[in-house]
Design a protein around this motif. Structure first.
Motif, mmCIF file in Angstrom:
data_model
loop_
_atom_site.group_PDB
_atom_site.id
_atom_site.type_symbol
_atom_site.label_atom_id
_atom_site.label_comp_id
_atom_site.label_asym_id
_atom_site.label_seq_id
_atom_site.Cartn_x
_atom_site.Cartn_y
_atom_site.Cartn_z
ATOM 1 N N ASN A 56 0.809 -1.222 0.000
ATOM 2 C CA ASN A 56 0.000 0.000 0.000
ATOM 3 C C ASN A 56 0.833 1.259 0.000
ATOM 4 O O ASN A 56 0.341 2.335 0.267
ATOM 5 N N GLY A 57 2.107 1.117 -0.309
ATOM 6 C CA GLY A 57 2.941 2.306 -0.386
ATOM 7 C C GLY A 57 3.638 2.628 0.913
ATOM 8 O O GLY A 57 4.614 3.354 0.938
ATOM 9 N N PRO A 64 -11.937 11.872 -7.630
ATOM 10 C CA PRO A 64 -10.763 11.109 -8.035
ATOM 11 C C PRO A 64 -10.086 10.438 -6.851
ATOM 12 O O PRO A 64 -10.091 10.970 -5.738
ATOM 13 N N PRO A 65 -9.511 9.264 -7.076
ATOM 14 C CA PRO A 65 -8.802 8.598 -5.982
ATOM 15 C C PRO A 65 -7.462 9.277 -5.709
ATOM 16 O O PRO A 65 -7.054 10.186 -6.437
ATOM 17 N N LEU A 66 -6.811 8.819 -4.660
ATOM 18 C CA LEU A 66 -5.474 9.305 -4.336
ATOM 19 C C LEU A 66 -4.476 8.430 -5.100
ATOM 20 O O LEU A 66 -4.611 7.218 -5.134
ATOM 21 N N PHE A 67 -3.480 9.069 -5.711
ATOM 22 C CA PHE A 67 -2.492 8.304 -6.467
ATOM 23 C C PHE A 67 -1.186 8.256 -5.691
ATOM 24 O O PHE A 67 -0.663 9.295 -5.300
ATOM 25 N N ILE A 68 -0.671 7.061 -5.470
ATOM 26 C CA ILE A 68 0.588 6.880 -4.748
ATOM 27 C C ILE A 68 1.561 6.167 -5.671
ATOM 28 O O ILE A 68 1.300 5.055 -6.122
ATOM 29 N N LEU A 69 2.663 6.836 -5.972
ATOM 30 C CA LEU A 69 3.681 6.236 -6.830
ATOM 31 C C LEU A 69 4.929 6.030 -5.989
ATOM 32 O O LEU A 69 5.494 6.998 -5.475
ATOM 33 N N ASP A 70 5.325 4.788 -5.836
ATOM 34 C CA ASP A 70 6.480 4.439 -5.005
ATOM 35 C C ASP A 70 6.421 5.086 -3.632
ATOM 36 O O ASP A 70 7.416 5.597 -3.109
ATOM 37 N N GLY A 71 5.240 5.108 -3.070
ATOM 38 C CA GLY A 71 5.102 5.602 -1.702
ATOM 39 C C GLY A 71 4.794 7.076 -1.581
ATOM 40 O O GLY A 71 4.526 7.550 -0.486
ATOM 41 N N PHE A 72 4.829 7.814 -2.680
ATOM 42 C CA PHE A 72 4.595 9.244 -2.587
ATOM 43 C C PHE A 72 3.361 9.650 -3.380
ATOM 44 O O PHE A 72 3.096 9.113 -4.458
ATOM 45 N N LYS A 126 3.696 -3.098 -10.635
ATOM 46 C CA LYS A 126 2.488 -3.588 -9.995
ATOM 47 C C LYS A 126 1.570 -2.425 -9.650
ATOM 48 O O LYS A 126 2.033 -1.365 -9.243
ATOM 49 N N VAL A 127 0.286 -2.625 -9.793
ATOM 50 C CA VAL A 127 -0.680 -1.604 -9.407
ATOM 51 C C VAL A 127 -1.672 -2.230 -8.446
ATOM 52 O O VAL A 127 -2.153 -3.334 -8.681
ATOM 53 N N THR A 128 -1.943 -1.550 -7.354
ATOM 54 C CA THR A 128 -2.898 -2.056 -6.381
ATOM 55 C C THR A 128 -3.988 -1.012 -6.180
ATOM 56 O O THR A 128 -3.694 0.164 -6.000
ATOM 57 N N VAL A 132 -7.621 4.479 -3.145
ATOM 58 C CA VAL A 132 -6.214 4.797 -3.371
ATOM 59 C C VAL A 132 -5.687 3.880 -4.468
ATOM 60 O O VAL A 132 -6.004 2.694 -4.504
ATOM 61 N N LEU A 133 -4.927 4.464 -5.375
ATOM 62 C CA LEU A 133 -4.292 3.693 -6.430
ATOM 63 C C LEU A 133 -2.794 3.689 -6.143
ATOM 64 O O LEU A 133 -2.164 4.735 -6.155
ATOM 65 N N VAL A 134 -2.248 2.507 -5.851
ATOM 66 C CA VAL A 134 -0.841 2.417 -5.471
ATOM 67 C C VAL A 134 -0.058 1.809 -6.622
ATOM 68 O O VAL A 134 -0.382 0.722 -7.092
ATOM 69 N N ILE A 135 0.949 2.522 -7.066
ATOM 70 C CA ILE A 135 1.745 2.023 -8.190
ATOM 71 C C ILE A 135 3.191 1.846 -7.743
ATOM 72 O O ILE A 135 3.789 2.738 -7.157
ATOM 73 N N GLU A 136 3.709 0.639 -7.984
ATOM 74 C CA GLU A 136 5.093 0.325 -7.654
ATOM 75 C C GLU A 136 5.865 0.233 -8.952
ATOM 76 O O GLU A 136 5.382 -0.325 -9.929
ATOM 77 N N THR A 137 7.084 0.736 -8.947
ATOM 78 C CA THR A 137 7.871 0.660 -10.174
ATOM 79 C C THR A 137 8.921 -0.432 -10.057
ATOM 80 O O THR A 137 9.163 -0.994 -8.988
ATOM 81 N N VAL A 138 9.538 -0.716 -11.185
ATOM 82 C CA VAL A 138 10.543 -1.783 -11.269
ATOM 83 C C VAL A 138 11.818 -1.332 -10.570
ATOM 84 O O VAL A 138 12.262 -0.200 -10.750
#
Lengths: 475, 1151
Positions: B231-232, B313-321, B338-340, B359-365
């Motif tokens: 979840n970031g 709109p949801p909250l967008f979290i990219l790599d924890g931020f 990965k997207v959660t 919340v949209l959580v996006i993790e990068t490679v």
């Protein structure tokens, strides 16, 4: 041990964040912060003056436009397609007219709420001020509160002659969002007088009025003392008291206060030199209280010129009256009986395109200091009040003094009270053309006729309806 | 599956074996058993059992004797319950005699015999001695036992790990390692052991036939934890998670779309609602509107927009931020791992005041350890305008309509010359049409756009240092000529590890340029008459004026060529440069305790330019006296900066059967934005396209702009507890302090509690072996919404910067402030179930949710004499109730042959209800209705209205009985049900709801030997829509411009016609100019199926990739948006057309 270290680190970072969270955009500031300095109080007061200068209030409708349409200073009644035709027919239920009226109410009370907020905060912050400024700011706030309530009463309440004990408007002194009950005309007048009296006392600490940006007496750099004409000064309070007492019918007190202002050394009559050379059309030396309005030019173009930006603004917007050939303007200035020498006729009416317009609002001076003024109280009114409160002989001398300054011959001696009153009406009509004072004159006397109006005057004409929202949410 | 036949014993617990087995499986079991037994007997003879046993008991239960022996010797008894039938209580007195001797003594008079293998004593019945009786199931079941396996679990450095859990896959059997890291478990050869330890990657080990001690070394988790919910802020094993969250990997996304993360997600998850924007179509520069589940607050923005209700709109979290929607929109998909999607309170409350809309959580490679690796991804796409929804008239049909509408008719009073003039005009047009002029205006501003995208990722490193570098370039032209979105980005990722410290830094730079088409709005082409020529027939140059105006009559109107501006040098673009640096340090204080610190600094510089030279058609009406105002240049400059920091502790540990995870931390954030716009006029020369060449500032205008700062401080914590992985508890808490709140109450708390039960792990309930997972979960909690103006709670002044008093800037009250104002809180309840069946061949998930915002943030009206006409308060309740269903089924699943075939589908039903609203909202209705009745440009479509008991997306219109055949006028029903010809907004009643009753996705993936096919469909069912094409382009069609073809066929023409739409002309032949407003005639059921993607893929086999020294060689062919099937026939893509996309993508990885 490590955990302890970490905890300490966390707590250290977290402390003091409450203050950090007080961040606000630069153009926004919370009341508490604003009223933390003398400058904040000054800014809040400048905010009120700015609000008063808005188009919905003294910047347009309470002076040049709506109010003088009601007083029939313009020929809107004869032009059914004029934007102000419905207003000139006193059709207050018309959508566009209603919007103007609602806006006057809403914005006046908005200004009053701003004043109340200053008054609410100033008591506990006395120590913040440079000597005298506490009294001046508080005095101006109280004075303006009374001034604005008085004008609201003159618009939305019954004339004291016809209904002094009828409920009129709320006299608001709180900042809450709550509902203040309606007061009667007399009760409002009493509140107005009480506020003005206190304001006058407070403002008496600094009576100097200067028309320049920098007061000669002011060497301390206290900017609040500059350009007192554009503040609700001591003389403004006195002059308003004269207005109010006359409106209430207390001629004795009205006379006292009017004489007080007449006796002041700071105000002189306008000279025709200044009109011609400086293009000072609002007669600045006579301003007892005036607003500075940023950029009057668009209004001038809209109402008082044939063309704006090259496109014809249209006769349905122009505010003027028939000039020459014995038209309404000629009647107002008694051209047929010697009024042609009146400087107000000679200088304040000019041809633009093929139409004669009043030039009071033209911003023609090369020196910006003489432009962008909205006079709210001028010296001649004090003479008219004094005249109205005196016996016919004294009254004639008061009126003659003004007539002389305006280039008119003296009135014949021996005029009776009725004739004097008629002369006073004429003076209001000439002097305050496009200034919004004439309507109040008719209303004060509950006059059954309004000059040039085809509609007989009555409460339906004199009492503007309260906004629907005011009535709806009052329950 | 052979385990199913075994009965397993763990200490004193035992289970009855399943007896009903398919024949084939039984045979398999038999073979194994025989093999086992052979081993057993060999061992028995070889072993010596000299250990001493002492026992003294009279009439003791035989099981108590077993316990005693187990206690004294460490040997275990393994048996099936029926074996002990008819055993008798025993009386033995023994003093330190060898085990074997003791056992002989014990079983002498019992119907039971035994044998010993390793440390296990196997029991079977004496009357079943014939081991060669082949089909004796009882015997088999008695003897098919698991054998004790011992093992050692260590960390990477070889230190034994105590407390690791060892489970036999697909069973409930588990043991925990002791202090020396050793374990013993009863397992059969072929079984798979799963070894798990908190914060370490779990491992699977297959038990060999005659295995000695198994050694397992676990690696700590660095970035990847398979099967975890992220979840970031923290990760939790999916098994332990009680929240509602859906995770998609980049591979899932890639099956649908290779460039747009959001579009791919929409096709995968029904709860993510992103309506196709009928107005802006496929405009690459238009950010989508997104909402997860239902609307939790009320749109105050655009009351007349069809999708105005989608404003949450949801909250967008990219790599924890936290990042903006734009950042996600422009994100290179190849960087995503990965997207959660987090939905319910248990999942989202850790984000407190911003989490109400999900919340949209996006993790990068992250770079992996190993040799330098190069990934190259390429995407070439072809976009073609999709004009199938347009059905316009051709030249001759158009003239027919014009005649029918009577636009050439005149009143006799106007005189003969007027009539002659009009006839002449008609004849001129007819002549053009007959000459063959039939311009297809729609295609004029359009193109087939070829876009390309390249991205390169380089990564590698060793134990201590890892690095990654990415570069990508995306050129995405739109189907309108000249419009495009261009993105170039690069980043460097460095990771350094030393003993128990780890540092990660990612620096990225993105440059974006969005250019809008010089051709203007597509809608202006749809209305151009086909008998007009866009170009001069002689010179071939674009005409500026299509039709000059002679008089001011309506049929003889001045019309410009919308294409003309495109021939000039104009600019209309926005560009930004974003630099973001994310730094993270992790300190493993202890194996189970980690302190992490993260800091993100991001700054974005925005530049926007709109330039029109004097020659543009916009200035044709400007008089010569004002020539210096012709042409303008608007320049917008802005800077957004954001600082975010986190410090948090993560703790995770097993205590026997208890598993505990805890996270606690602190978050700090500042977002500042600033922008200003300057306009300069007078650009007589189009080549002088710089603001410097302007002639003047507009009179009485000044620079405008905005400035804002927002600060946030939060404390958060989460505790996740599991007992034996069966009973789960999740508690989260967040305390948000924000500069949006008044100074007295900066902080607001948010919380959640979640409970879960893994039934499939349960001991006392008979769980069918066909069920791999059965989990029930429920959560409640509160979250907040972001849309809270800062002035609402605190009394605020604003500086009147647009004006001045004397030479001072005054300050005036901006808001009254309401000290009692609370943050808008959304209480969420979610109950869900996860069920996986048949060896994970069928995976399902079900959620029921209720989200209720009780203290809706709305304005309350008051008397204007209080200085303000309204102030903000918490009043009103909006509720969303719904169910979500997810299903994935594998028809084929053969890992060895790389063959899969699955079907997936998910559906969402959401019901939105306004339970209570304020007076101010009711007033808003009046205002909205006023928009329909005003004389100037009235709104013809329904406007959003709010009423208790209805939803925020209800359509209000006047009920219609259709067109009166005798007059061609519409007959309406009043609110009370009477018939009338008069339309009145007071008669508007709910006639439909924009939000579909059921929306969802369905699709299939088939993969065979490297080939893959994916089809993904999206559907919206049971909603209604107001057909704007019918209302604006048929019914209210302006016959002087081009219109929908149904004008000719479906409109009333003469008395007796049973037509769907009112007459073109009135019964007396004059052109109709009355406007039809919101009528139920245009409300149609909206059942639409979109095909989002058809994807073909091929993955080259290993022998080829090896030869090319590659690790991966994949290519995909996508067809995006190939078709839409809808019950509504309306023009889609009004200002910008929709497009079909074909794209080819290559994905290469080199060693």
């Amino acid at each position: 041990m490590r955990i302890l270290l970490v905890s300490i680190l966390l707590i250290t970072i977290a402390s003091g964040c409450n203050k950090w969270l007080d961040a606000k955009p630069k153009t926004m500031v919370e009341s508490e912060q604003l009223f933390g300095s003398e400058k904040g109080f000054e800014d809040a007061m400048y905010g009120v003056y700015t609000t008063m200068g808005e188009s919905s209030l003294y910047g347009e409708h309470l002076t040049m436009a709506f109010l003088d349409v009601l007083a029939q200073q313009y020929n809107c009644q004869t032009n059914p397609s004029h934007n102000f035709h419905q207003a000139s027919m006193y059709n207050y239920q018309d959508g566009a007219v209603k919007a103007i009226i609602d806006n006057i109410w809403t914005r006046m009370y908005y200004g009053i709420t701003n004043l109340n907020n200053v008054l609410l905060n100033i008591e506990s912050k006395k120590d913040l001020f440079r000597p005298g400024n506490y009294e001046l700011i508080k005095g101006e706030a109280m004075g303006l509160r009374a001034f604005m309530h008085f004008d609201l009463l003159r618009l939305f309440g019954s004339s004291p002659v016809s209904g002094a004990s009828k409920p009129a408007i709320p006299y608001v002194t709180t900042v809450s969002g709550g509902v203040t009950p309606l007061s009667t005309v007399n009760a409002v007048l009493d509140s107005v007088i009480a506020d003005l009296t206190e304001a006058s006392q407070l403002l008496s600490v600094y009576k100097t009025v200067s028309l320049t940006y920098y007061s000669p007496e002011n060497s301390s750099g206290n900017t609040w003392l500059n350009h007192r004409q554009a503040h609700f000064n001591y003389w403004a309070a006195e002059a308003t008291l004269a207005r109010v007492y006359l409106y209430k019918g207390d001629k004795q007190k009205a006379l006292t206060h009017a004489q007080n202002v007449i006796g002041a050394e700071y105000f002189t009559f306008q000279t025709s030199d200044r009109i011609g050379n400086l293009k000072d059309y609002t007669f600045i030396p006579e301003h007892i209280f005036a607003l500075s309005k940023f950029n009057i030019r668009p209004l001038e173009n809209k109402y008082f010129r044939v063309t704006t930006n090259g496109a014809n603004a249209g006769t349905n917007i122009q505010l003027t009256n028939s000039y020459g050939n014995g038209g309404a303007v000629d009647q107002i200035y008694d051209i047929a009986s010697g009024g042609v020498s009146d400087v107000r006729y000679a200088h304040l009416w000019q041809l633009n395109g093929s139409v004669y317009f009043p030039t009071k609002w033209w911003q023609e001076s090369g020196n910006p200091v003489y432009n962008n003024w909205v006079p709210l109280i001028r010296l001649p009114e004090m003479y008219y009040i004094a005249a109205e409160c005196s016996d016919p002989a004294t009254a004639t001398s008061y009126l003659n003094l003004v007539r002389e300054k305006r280039g008119l011959p003296s009135l014949p001696a021996g005029l009776d009270a009725t004739a004097i009153q008629e002369e006073i009406r004429k003076e209001y009509q000439k002097e305050f053309y496009a200034e919004g004072q004439l309507f109040y004159y008719y209303k004060r006397l509950n006059s059954s006729t309004i000059k040039f109006s085809v509609i007989p005057a009555s409460d339906q004409v004199y009492i503007l309806p309260l906004p629907d929202a005011e009535l709806q949410y009052r329950n | 599956m052979q385990n199913a036949a075994l009965f397993l014993i763990k200490r004193h617990k035992y289970y009855a074996a399943k007896t009903s087995l398919p024949v084939r499986q039984v045979l398999l079991v038999m073979k194994l058993t025989v093999l086992l037994l052979t081993v057993v007997f060999m061992n028995v003879t070889a072993a010596s059992f000299s250990q001493g046993v002492s026992f003294n008991g009279k009439k003791a239960d035989i099981k108590s004797v077993f316990r005693e022996i187990e206690k004294q010797t460490g040997y275990f008894f393994v048996y099936n319950e029926p074996v002990l039938q008819n055993t008798r209580p025993v009386s033995i007195k023994a003093e330190n005699i060898p085990l074997l001797e003791f056992l002989n003594l014990l079983f002498k008079d019992q119907p039971v015999d035994f044998m010993i293998k390793s440390k296990t004593i196997l029991l079977f019945r004496k009357d079943r001695e014939g081991l060669n009786s082949e089909n004796d199931e009882t015997l088999l079941s008695e003897l098919a036992v698991a054998l004790p396996i011992t093992g050692l679990v260590t960390d990477e450095k070889g230190n034994p790990m105590a407390g690791a859990t060892v489970t036999i896959k697909n069973t409930k059997q588990a043991v925990v390692t002791g202090a020396d890291g050793r374990f013993t478990i009863n397992a059969s050869p072929g079984d798979v052991l799963i070894i798990t330890f908190v914060n370490y990657a779990s491992q699977e080990v297959k038990v060999a036939n005659n295995s000695d001690t198994i050694r397992i070394s676990l690696k700590p988790i660095v970035a990847e934890l398979e099967d975890a919910v992220v979840n970031g802020i923290y990760r939790r094993p999916t098994e332990n998670y009680t929240g509602s969250a859906q995770t998609y990997t980049v591979e899932d996304l890639r099956k649908i779309n290779n460039t747009n993360v959001l579009a791919a997600l929409r096709s995968l998850d029904a709860s993510m609602q992103m309506p196709s924007n009928i107005i802006s179509g496929s405009d690459p520069n238009q950010l989508p509107q997104i909402q997860i589940r239902g609307a939790n607050s009320i749109a105050n923005a655009d009351l007349t927009s069809q999708y105005g209700y989608v404003s949450n709109p949801p909250l967008f979290i990219l790599d924890g931020f936290e990042v903006s929607l734009q950042k996600i929109y422009d994100l290179d998909m190849n960087r995503v791992s990965k997207v959660t999607i987090l939905k319910d309170a248990a999942a989202t409350s850790i984000y407190g005041s911003k989490a109400a809309n999900g919340v949209l959580v996006i993790e990068t490679v992250q770079p992996k350890r190993g040799r330098l690796q190069l990934d190259y991804n390429n995407n070439i796409s072809l976009s073609m305008p999709d004009l199938t929804s347009y059905n316009l008239l051709n030249s001759e049909q158009k003239l027919q309509v014009e005649l029918a509408a009577g636009i050439y008719n005149t009143l006799p009073s106007l005189g003969i010359h007027v009539q002659e003039y009009r006839e002449e005009l008609y004849n001129k047009r007819l002549a053009e049409a007959q000459r063959g002029v039939n311009t297809y205006w729609l295609s004029q501003p359009l193109q087939t756009a070829i876009g390309q995208k390249h991205s390169i990722f380089l990564g590698g490193g060793d134990e201590y240092m890892r690095y990654g570098a990415d570069v990508s370039y995306n050129h995405a032209p739109g189907v309108m000529k000249g419009s495009k979105r261009e993105n170039a980005s690069g980043g460097i990722n460095l990771l350094y590890r030393k003993s128990n410290l780890q540092f990660t830094n990612y620096l990225s730079v993105t440059h974006n340029k969005s250019v809008n088409s010089p051709y203007g709005s597509f809608s202006s082409y749809a209305r151009m008459n086909p008998y007009w020529r866009p170009t001069d027939s002689v010179t071939g140059r674009i005409n500026k004026i299509l039709q000059p105006s002679v008089g001011d009559a309506r049929w003889d109107y001045l019309t410009y060529n919308p294409m003309y501006n495109a021939t000039l040098k104009t600019h209309n673009y926005t560009k930004y440069l974003n630099v973001t640096n994310n730094f993270q340090s992790d300190w493993n204080i202890q194996p189970d305790l980690k302190l992490s610190t993260r800091i993100s600094i991001s700054t974005q510089k925005v530049d926007g330019v709109v330039f029109l030279p004097a020659d543009a058609v916009e200035f044709v009406n400007t008089p010569d006296s004002l020539f210096s105002t012709r042409g303008h240049f608007k320049q917008t400059t802005g800077v957004n900066t954001s600082y975010q920091g986190d410090v948090f502790l993560n703790y995770g540990r097993n205590f026997g059967l208890h598993t505990l995870f805890a996270t606690g931390g602190y978050h700090i954030q500042q977002d500042r934005s600033y922008s200003n716009t300057i306009t300069v006029q007078g650009f007589p020369n189009a080549e002088m396209d710089d603001i410097l060449f302007g002639l003047q500032y507009p009179i009485n205008e000044k620079p405008v702009g905005s400035e804002s700062v927002l600060r946030l401080v939060s404390f958060f914590g989460n505790l996740s507890y599991a007992y034996d992985y069966r009973y789960l508890l999740d508690v989260s808490f967040r305390r948000d302090g924000s500069s949006l709140f008044g100074s007295n109450k900066h902080f607001a708390p948010f919380w959640s509690v979640g409970l879960g039960w893994n039934i499939h792990k349960e001991h006392f309930i008979q769980v069918s072996e066909k069920i791999d997972r059965l989990k029930l979960r429920v959560s409640v909690g509160s979250t907040g919404s972001q849309n809270f103006p800062s002035f609402a709670s605190a009394q605020t002044y604003t500086y009147l910067t647009a004006t001045r008093y004397l030479n001072h800037i005054g300050a005036a009250m901006y808001s009254l402030g309401n000290p009692d104002l609370r943050w808008q809180q959304t209480n969420k309840l979610n109950a869900g179930m996860d069920l996986d069946l048949f060896n994970n061949r069928i995976q399902t998930s079900f959620n029921y949710y209720v989200e209720k915002t009780n203290d809706l943030f709305t304005s309350i009206n008051t008397t204007p004499s209080s200085g303000f006409s309204s102030f903000y308060s918490n009043l009103g309740t909006v509720q969303n109730k719904g169910i979500e269903l997810y299903l994935t089924a594998f028809v084929l699943k053969n890992e060895a042959k790389r063959t899969y075939w699955n079907f997936y589908g998910n559906a969402l039903h959401n019901k939105n209800t306004l339970l209570k609203i304020s007076d101010a909202l009711k007033d808003l209705n009046d205002k909205a209705v006023g928009e329909q009745t005003k004389t100037n440009n009235p709104i013809t479509a329904p406007v959003l209205q709010y009423n208790e008991g209805q939803s925020v997306s209800t359509i209000y219109a006047v009920r219609s009985l259709g067109i009166d055949p005798s007059t061609g006028n519409e007959i309406f029903l009043t609110r009370s049900g009477e018939q009338t010809y008069r339309w009145s907004p007071l008669d508007e009643v709910p006639v439909g709801d924009y939000q579909p009753k059921l929306s969802g996705n369905a699709g299939t993936n088939f993969m065979y030997n490297g080939f893959s096919v994916n089809v993904s469909l999206r559907f919206e069912l049971g909603g209604q829509s107001y057909n704007r094409t019918l209302s604006d382009r048929v019914e209210n069609a302006d016959p002087i411009y081009n219109v929908d073809a149904r004008v000719l066929t479906d409109r009333w023409q003469k008395a007796g016609d049973h037509a769907k739409y009112k007459g073109l002309a009135t019964i007396d032949g004059t052109t109709r100019t009355d406007i039809t407003k919101a009528s139920s005639r245009f409300v149609q059921d909206n059942n639409t199926m979109y095909c989002d993607a058809i994807t073909l893929g091929y993955q080259f086999p290993k022998r080829i990739t090896e030869r090319l020294s590659m690790t991966r060689f994949q290519c995909y062919f996508y067809i995006n948006n190939p078709f839409v099937v809808s019950s509504i026939k309306q023009e889609r893509g009004i200002d910008y057309p929709f497009a079909r996309n074909y794209s080819l993508s290559l994905q290469l990885s080199f060693k």
